[in-house]
Design an enzyme around this catalytic site. Structure first.
Site, short mmCIF file in Angstrom:
data_model
loop_
_atom_site.label_atom_id
_atom_site.label_comp_id
_atom_site.label_asym_id
_atom_site.label_seq_id
_atom_site.Cartn_x
_atom_site.Cartn_y
_atom_site.Cartn_z
N CYS A 93 91.92 45.85 11.40
CA CYS A 93 92.58 45.38 10.19
C CYS A 93 93.93 46.05 10.03
CB CYS A 93 91.74 45.72 8.96
SG CYS A 93 90.25 44.74 8.80
N ARG B 4 88.81 42.85 17.91
CA ARG B 4 89.29 41.52 17.53
C ARG B 4 90.00 41.60 16.18
NH1 ARG B 4 85.38 38.70 15.99
NH2 ARG B 4 83.71 40.23 16.28
N THR C 292 81.89 47.10 13.79
CA THR C 292 82.08 45.65 13.81
C THR C 292 82.97 45.20 14.97
OG1 THR C 292 84.01 45.84 12.38
CG2 THR C 292 81.88 45.42 11.30
N CYS D 115 92.94 39.67 7.00
CA CYS D 115 94.28 40.26 6.87
C CYS D 115 95.17 39.91 8.06
CB CYS D 115 94.18 41.76 6.68
SG CYS D 115 93.42 42.61 8.07
N CYS E 191 93.88 45.38 3.61
CA CYS E 191 92.91 44.30 3.81
C CYS E 191 91.89 44.31 2.67
CB CYS E 191 92.18 44.46 5.13
SG CYS E 191 90.96 43.16 5.40
N CYS F 212 91.02 40.89 12.41
CA CYS F 212 90.28 40.46 11.22
C CYS F 212 90.85 39.12 10.75
CB CYS F 212 90.46 41.53 10.13
SG CYS F 212 90.05 40.98 8.47
N ARG G 4 85.60 44.70 2.69
CA ARG G 4 84.97 45.94 2.20
C ARG G 4 85.45 47.15 3.00
NH1 ARG G 4 78.77 46.19 2.26
NH2 ARG G 4 79.12 48.35 1.72
#
Ligand SMILES: [Zn+2]
Length: 352
Positions: A39, A68, A35, A73, A43, A70, A46
């Site tokens: 995080c 990038r 993705t 969180c 967090c 999240c 999932r």
């Protein structure tokens, strides 16, 4: 592409991600290859697949490699310990509201944490387990009435003072075992108020679950309400339900009939010296007056005349704590929190 060697440290970190622990004494961040998002542990998104996880020491490191932050969180913002408290306070609020037990799993899910970690964190912050916390509240009848707000007056009105103070003591226990952190987040007192008019102008009566905590006099409803706000700036103030007017009427009745005994429970909050002065004031019968120096003498502190005057000026419960019955040594009307004119009217009414 970075390969993930399964070192012990990485394995611990991975376990922390899976169990959504917020802190394992080894601050780290993790990115997800698929993705491109990174995080912080804990967090609630999932859990990724192990093979897609990359660890970083700092947010900067993650972003340098093109990840990038999240949105859930917010690993780029520093607020870990704040978050944990907020999560637990939220859970406390829920336990206070619910009429039937909430499962540990449900609480943990709401917090986005594993049940075992949630349980440990709750106990660490609150001092007791979620279940103990729930039971404590269920046994506390008045706490439930508070959730309703409007029931406060009904409680004061229909319950005897004995049972009220008994309920309060149980409440004290609860507060005593709750740490500072929780109390801070739990906000202040809950106060219900109502207004009316009488021969002295506008009257505002405010009460906590313990009893009447303020009687304010003024020229308008806006003024008495503003005074209430400045007296209790951190409390939650709610206008009482229609039945609260019963309590307001009882106070007005006392204003109109000063010679009738007033049995309303009072919630008197002040320093121990102020409380002593206010108790002494309540022994002055209508029609009689006292002086600041007399009261100072009565308390065994004859030099504390100014302090007595200060305590009278700090009285929040007009008339029910009759600070208007205190005059200067030469029987003159001195200052009065609610205006000299009102003090004069009150004393005239009490002239035999
Ligand atoms: Zn996240």
């Amino acid at each position: 592409m970075k390969t993930n060697n399964m070192s012990t440290r990485d394995e611990k970190r991975w376990q922390a991600i899976v169990s959504r622990e917020l802190e394992i004494g080894d601050p780290f961040f993790y990115g997800v290859l698929t993705t491109g998002i990174y995080c912080r542990p804990g967090c609630s998104a999932r859990s990724p697949n192990r093979e897609n996880v990359v660890f970083f020491e700092t947010p900067g490191e993650a972003e340098q490699q093109g990840y990038r932050p999240c949105r859930k969180c917010r690993p780029d913002q520093q607020r870990v310990s704040q978050d944990r408290e907020t999560l637990i306070i939220k859970a406390c609020r829920r336990l206070e509201r619910e009429r039937s037990p909430v499962s540990l799993e449900a609480l943990a899910e709401q917090a986005g944490l594993s049940p075992s970690y949630f349980h440990r964190l709750f106990k660490k912050i609150v001092g007791i387990t979620p279940r103990q916390y729930y039971l404590k509240h269920r046994s506390d009848r008045f706490r439930h009435m508070l959730a309703d707000g409007s029931a406060v007056a009904e409680a004061i009105y229909s319950a005897g003072f004995e049972s009220l103070s008994g309920a309060y003591n149980r409440n004290d226990d609860r507060l005593a075992m709750t740490p500072k952190n929780y109390r801070k987040g739990a906000e202040g007192m809950q106060i219900v108020y109502g207004t009316a008019t009488c021969y002295l102008g506008s009257v505002l009566v405010a009460a906590t679950v313990r009893g009447v905590c303020a009687v304010e006099l003024g020229d308008s409803e806006e003024q008495v309400y503003a005074n209430l706000c400045s007296m209790f700036p951190k409390a939650s103030l709610d206008r009482g339900a229609p039945q609260f007017q019963k309590l307001v009427k009882a106070v007005i009745h006392h204003l109109d009939n000063p010679f009738e005994r007033c049995e309303l429970p009072l919630d008197i909050q002040g320093t121990s010296f102020q409380q002593k002065v206010w108790s002494a004031l309540r022994t002055i019968e209508p029609g009689n007056t006292s002086s600041y120096s007399e009261i100072a003498g009565q308390l065994g502190t004859p030099a504390a005349v100014r302090a007595v005057a200060g305590a009278c000026a700090a009285n929040r419960i007009a008339v029910l704590i009759p600070c208007h019955r205190v005059l200067t040594k030469d029987k003159n009307i001195s200052g009065y929190r609610w205006g000299k004119q009102r003090k004069k009217l009150l004393l005239d009414k009490e002239k035999k």
